[in-house]
Scaffold this motif. Structure first.
Motif, PDB file in Angstrom:
ATOM      1  N   LEU A  72       0.814  -1.211   0.000  1.00 54.76           N
ATOM      2  CA  LEU A  72       0.000   0.000   0.000  1.00 54.76           C
ATOM      3  C   LEU A  72       0.854   1.271   0.000  1.00 54.76           C
ATOM      4  CD1 LEU A  72      -2.883  -0.949   2.467  1.00 54.76           C
ATOM      5  CD2 LEU A  72      -3.079  -0.486   0.010  1.00 54.76           C
ATOM      6  N   THR A  82       1.743   1.207 -16.398  1.00 55.09           N
ATOM      7  CA  THR A  82       0.350   1.318 -15.957  1.00 55.09           C
ATOM      8  C   THR A  82      -0.367   2.424 -16.715  1.00 55.09           C
ATOM      9  OG1 THR A  82       0.873   2.890 -14.188  1.00 55.09           O
ATOM     10  CG2 THR A  82       0.959   0.535 -13.633  1.00 55.09           C
ATOM     11  N   LEU A  84      -3.817   5.219 -16.005  1.00 56.44           N
ATOM     12  CA  LEU A  84      -4.750   5.729 -15.017  1.00 56.44           C
ATOM     13  C   LEU A  84      -6.186   5.476 -15.477  1.00 56.44           C
ATOM     14  CD1 LEU A  84      -5.114   7.301 -12.364  1.00 56.44           C
ATOM     15  CD2 LEU A  84      -5.182   9.398 -13.737  1.00 56.44           C
ATOM     16  N   GLY A  86     -10.228   5.999 -14.068  1.00 60.77           N
ATOM     17  CA  GLY A  86     -11.084   6.555 -13.034  1.00 60.77           C
ATOM     18  C   GLY A  86     -12.548   6.358 -13.339  1.00 60.77           C
ATOM     19  N   TYR A  92     -13.554   6.432  -7.786  1.00 62.33           N
ATOM     20  CA  TYR A  92     -12.161   6.011  -7.608  1.00 62.33           C
ATOM     21  C   TYR A  92     -11.341   6.381  -8.833  1.00 62.33           C
ATOM     22  CZ  TYR A  92     -12.544   2.035 -10.859  1.00 62.33           C
ATOM     23  OH  TYR A  92     -12.704   1.246 -11.977  1.00 62.33           O
ATOM     24  N   ILE A  94      -7.397   4.881 -10.083  1.00 64.01           N
ATOM     25  CA  ILE A  94      -6.219   4.078  -9.759  1.00 64.01           C
ATOM     26  C   ILE A  94      -5.432   3.778 -11.028  1.00 64.01           C
ATOM     27  CG2 ILE A  94      -7.167   2.958  -7.702  1.00 64.01           C
ATOM     28  CD1 ILE A  94      -7.920   0.591  -9.387  1.00 64.01           C
ATOM     29  N   HIS A  95      -4.175   3.380 -10.830  1.00 67.06           N
ATOM     30  CA  HIS A  95      -3.329   2.972 -11.946  1.00 67.06           C
ATOM     31  C   HIS A  95      -3.482   1.469 -12.163  1.00 67.06           C
ATOM     32  CE1 HIS A  95      -1.035   6.682 -12.766  1.00 67.06           C
ATOM     33  NE2 HIS A  95      -1.289   6.953 -11.497  1.00 67.06           N
ATOM     34  N   ILE A  96      -3.876   1.087 -13.370  1.00 66.89           N
ATOM     35  CA  ILE A  96      -4.105  -0.307 -13.738  1.00 66.89           C
ATOM     36  C   ILE A  96      -2.888  -0.834 -14.486  1.00 66.89           C
ATOM     37  CG2 ILE A  96      -5.660  -1.908 -14.926  1.00 66.89           C
ATOM     38  CD1 ILE A  96      -7.050  -0.340 -12.776  1.00 66.89           C
ATOM     39  N   VAL A 129     -12.868  -3.465  -7.864  1.00 67.94           N
ATOM     40  CA  VAL A 129     -13.211  -2.245  -7.134  1.00 67.94           C
ATOM     41  C   VAL A 129     -14.713  -2.284  -6.860  1.00 67.94           C
ATOM     42  CG1 VAL A 129     -13.234   0.270  -7.116  1.00 67.94           C
ATOM     43  CG2 VAL A 129     -11.374  -0.942  -8.273  1.00 67.94           C
ATOM     44  N   LEU A 185      -5.154   9.295   3.054  1.00 69.46           N
ATOM     45  CA  LEU A 185      -6.191   9.271   2.021  1.00 69.46           C
ATOM     46  C   LEU A 185      -7.465   9.988   2.452  1.00 69.46           C
ATOM     47  CD1 LEU A 185      -5.821   5.564   0.792  1.00 69.46           C
ATOM     48  CD2 LEU A 185      -4.792   7.626  -0.165  1.00 69.46           C
TER      49      LEU A 185
END
Length: 224
Positions: A72, A82, A84, A86, A92, A94-96, A129, A185
């Motif tokens: 984390l 990766t 990005l 959203g 959310y 996140i980087h995939i 997610v 966060l």
């Protein structure tokens, strides 16, 4: 069941399985507030007479790891390529990993909305997610622990339909309530789990594969 198997063959391997199963049962009893309904003292004396595993128990009133786990933390070295992704709906971004599906599969129920990304190895590379907008009250950890108790595996999408397709969980750890991550966060609370499982082959031409499992529970107000 594990106690019965150990009594039938008192091997070190079966004793370790019995200890782990009992620890998990104690863990669940604390989360569900049913400690008074089980022989807690007898169990502890049976599996931990010397106190060697008490400090390793990570649950309810036991010691919790408060440091942020490595998985984390922000990466410090070279990482996968990766992109990005959203979602305003699921709130959310996140980087995939680049080798995961470009767009997620979408699922929705009355309680939650879910995006699922798959990698090249569909049964071991998966990113889920899940979002709820009415997450008020209760213990967030039960969302994971109830699935564990009913299916024997923490990820419902990967649990098997029978003995031949059920993954074998080798390690499962509650990483703690992570207040430092919650502050970073801007969350009201955060919890993390990690583990390792052997995933069964999907057909006769494949071999079983090992898979790391990571779960982060996060809540801000009624959003989780």
């Amino acid at each position: 069941m594990w106690k019965m198997l150990y009594d039938q063959l008192k091997s070190p391997e079966r004793y370790e399985d019995y200890r782990e199963a009992t620890i998990q049962a104690i863990d669940f009893s604390k989360s569900w507030d049913i400690e008074s309904n089980i022989p807690m003292e007898t169990w502890w004396n049976d599996i931990d007479a010397d106190g060697s595993i008490s400090e390793k128990m990570i649950s309810g009133n036991k010691t919790e790891k408060q440091k942020i786990p490595d998985w984390l933390k922000l990466p410090s070295g070279k990482t996968w390529e990766t992109r990005l992704f959203g979602s305003p709906l699921l709130r959310y971004a996140i980087h995939i990993p680049g080798f995961y599906s470009d767009k997620p599969e979408f699922f929705a129920t009355d309680m939650e909305t879910k995006h699922i990304f798959y990698g090249q190895l569909r049964n071991t590379e998966i990113l889920i997610v899940s979002f709820m907008d009415k997450a008020t009250g209760g213990d967030m950890k039960k969302w994971v622990e109830i699935i564990m108790a009913t299916t024997g595996f923490p990820v419902l999408e990967l649990s098997g339909k029978d003995e031949n397709t059920q993954p074998h969980l080798q390690e499962w750890i509650y990483e703690g309530s992570l207040p430092e991550l919650a502050v970073r966060l801007e969350l009201d609370e955060a919890h993390a789990y990690s583990g390792f499982a052997i995933m069964p082959p999907t057909n006769q031409n494949e071999s079983a594969l090992g898979a790391r499992i990571y779960i982060l529970l996060a809540r801000r107000d009624s959003f989780a």
